[in-house]
Motif scaffolding. Sequence first.
Motif, PDB file in Angstrom:
ATOM      1  N   ILE A   1       0.839  -1.204   0.000  1.00 39.61           N
ATOM      2  CA  ILE A   1       0.000   0.000   0.000  1.00 39.61           C
ATOM      3  C   ILE A   1       0.868   1.246   0.000  1.00 39.61           C
ATOM      4  O   ILE A   1       0.605   2.211  -0.734  1.00 39.61           O
TER       5      ILE A   1
ATOM      6  N   ILE B   1       2.376   1.703  -3.424  1.00 37.67           N
ATOM      7  CA  ILE B   1       1.379   2.288  -4.326  1.00 37.67           C
ATOM      8  C   ILE B   1       1.207   3.772  -4.033  1.00 37.67           C
ATOM      9  O   ILE B   1       1.153   4.604  -4.951  1.00 37.67           O
ATOM     10  N   ALA B   2       1.132   4.128  -2.758  1.00 35.11           N
ATOM     11  CA  ALA B   2       0.967   5.531  -2.375  1.00 35.11           C
ATOM     12  C   ALA B   2       2.128   6.386  -2.866  1.00 35.11           C
ATOM     13  O   ALA B   2       1.936   7.521  -3.309  1.00 35.11           O
TER      14      ALA B   2
ATOM     15  N   VAL C   1       1.605   6.941  -6.553  1.00 36.40           N
ATOM     16  CA  VAL C   1       0.510   7.904  -6.703  1.00 36.40           C
ATOM     17  C   VAL C   1       1.011   9.319  -6.443  1.00 36.40           C
ATOM     18  O   VAL C   1       0.707  10.262  -7.183  1.00 36.40           O
TER      19      VAL C   1
ATOM     20  N   ALA D   1      -4.501   5.835  -8.390  1.00 37.82           N
ATOM     21  CA  ALA D   1      -4.458   4.591  -7.616  1.00 37.82           C
ATOM     22  C   ALA D   1      -5.287   3.512  -8.296  1.00 37.82           C
ATOM     23  O   ALA D   1      -4.890   2.335  -8.344  1.00 37.82           O
TER      24      ALA D   1
ATOM     25  N   TYR E   1      -4.202  -0.309  -9.534  1.00 40.42           N
ATOM     26  CA  TYR E   1      -4.917  -1.519  -9.139  1.00 40.42           C
ATOM     27  C   TYR E   1      -5.449  -2.269 -10.357  1.00 40.42           C
ATOM     28  O   TYR E   1      -5.371  -3.510 -10.426  1.00 40.42           O
TER      29      TYR E   1
ATOM     30  N   ALA F   1      -4.383   5.261  -1.946  1.00 41.39           N
ATOM     31  CA  ALA F   1      -3.946   3.876  -2.143  1.00 41.39           C
ATOM     32  C   ALA F   1      -4.841   2.893  -1.389  1.00 41.39           C
ATOM     33  O   ALA F   1      -5.037   1.763  -1.835  1.00 41.39           O
TER      34      ALA F   1
END
Length: 320
Positions: free
Chosen positions: A188, A191-192, A195, A209, A213, A276
Motif C-alpha cells: 500500500i 502504491i501511495a 501515486v 491509484a 490496481y 492507495a
Amino acid sequence: MNIEDVLRETLSDMAREEQPPPPGRFLQVGTRRSRRRGLALAAAAAVTVLAVGSTLVVGGLSSQVAAPKDPTGQGPVETLPDPAQRLLEKITLKEGLRLSDTLVQLSEKTGKPLREFQQIARSGKGLGLPSYAKGRLEGFAFPSTYEIRPTSSPDEILAAMVTRFNRAAEDVGLVDGARRAGRTPLEILTIASIVQAESGTRRDMPKIARVIYNRLDLKPARKLEMDSTLMYGLNKYGISASNKDLRSRSPYNTYLRPGLPPGPIGNPGIDAIKAALKPADGPWLWFVMTDPKKGVTKFAGSESEFLKLKEEWERNRGTG
C-alpha cells in the motif's frame, strides 16, 4: 492514546511525585501506570516529539538542561534554559520527496554531517520502523514541518519522522486497510509513493491509484509502465524516459518487470496513502498529464483513448 499523549501524561505524573516511591511499587508489574510509564520512557529514550498543530518539535533528551541545586538545600533554583537550547530550526519536507533528498535537506538545515544521516538511514535500527518496513526508511520519513533543536542528533530527528509516520498510519488504519485490499502495508505504501510521484493534483490521486490496481488485477497482470519508478531506480528525475532508460535492468523498471517495485520510491503524504487504501471506481488503465504546465491529467480505459491523450500531450509540449 498515541505516544505523545502517553509521554505528556507520564511526565505530568512524574512532576507531581514529590516523595520517592516505596520499594514495593516497582514490584507491581500489572498496574496501568506502570505500563504507561514503561512505554513513555522507552519512547523518550529515543526521542521527545511534541505535536504543535501540524508542526513537530523535535528535541533529544540530551537537550534538557538540569537545574542547579540551591546551596540552602531548599530545592533547585529556577533558571532560564540555555538560549542555544531554545533555538529551533524549522524544516518543511514536502510530500513525495525521496529519502536521499530528505537527508540532504536535513543536513543542510541542521549543519550536521550528511554521512551521519545516511549511515543511520541505511541501518534503520533504533528508529521505530514498523516490522513491514523491512528495515528500509524510504517511504517512512513522513513529510511534515519539523522544528528541530540544535542539540537534536540525526537519529533523534529521523526517529521523530518515523514516529510521525506511525501516527499517520494508525490514523488512516493502514494495516487493517491493507488487509481489506488484499495487500500488505508495504505494498500500500509503495502504491501511495507512486501515486504521489505521478499526481499533478490531490484530486487525481484516487484515479491514479485505480489505474495501478486495475493493471495489477488483470489476468495476467499488466506491467505498470511508470516513469516515476524507472527514474527512481536510475537515480534520475524527469517525466519522460529515454529508450536507453527503458532497457534498464533495475528492479524498479516497471516497463520490463511485472507487479510493484520492491518498495516505496519516495515518502508519500497522507492524501496519497488514503488514495492507495481507497482508490476511485473506474475502468481506467492509462493516464496522461496532457498539460504539464497546468497539471492537467486525463484518464483512458481503452488504448484508442490513450493514443488520443498522448497526441494531446504532444501538442501541448509543442512536438505535435
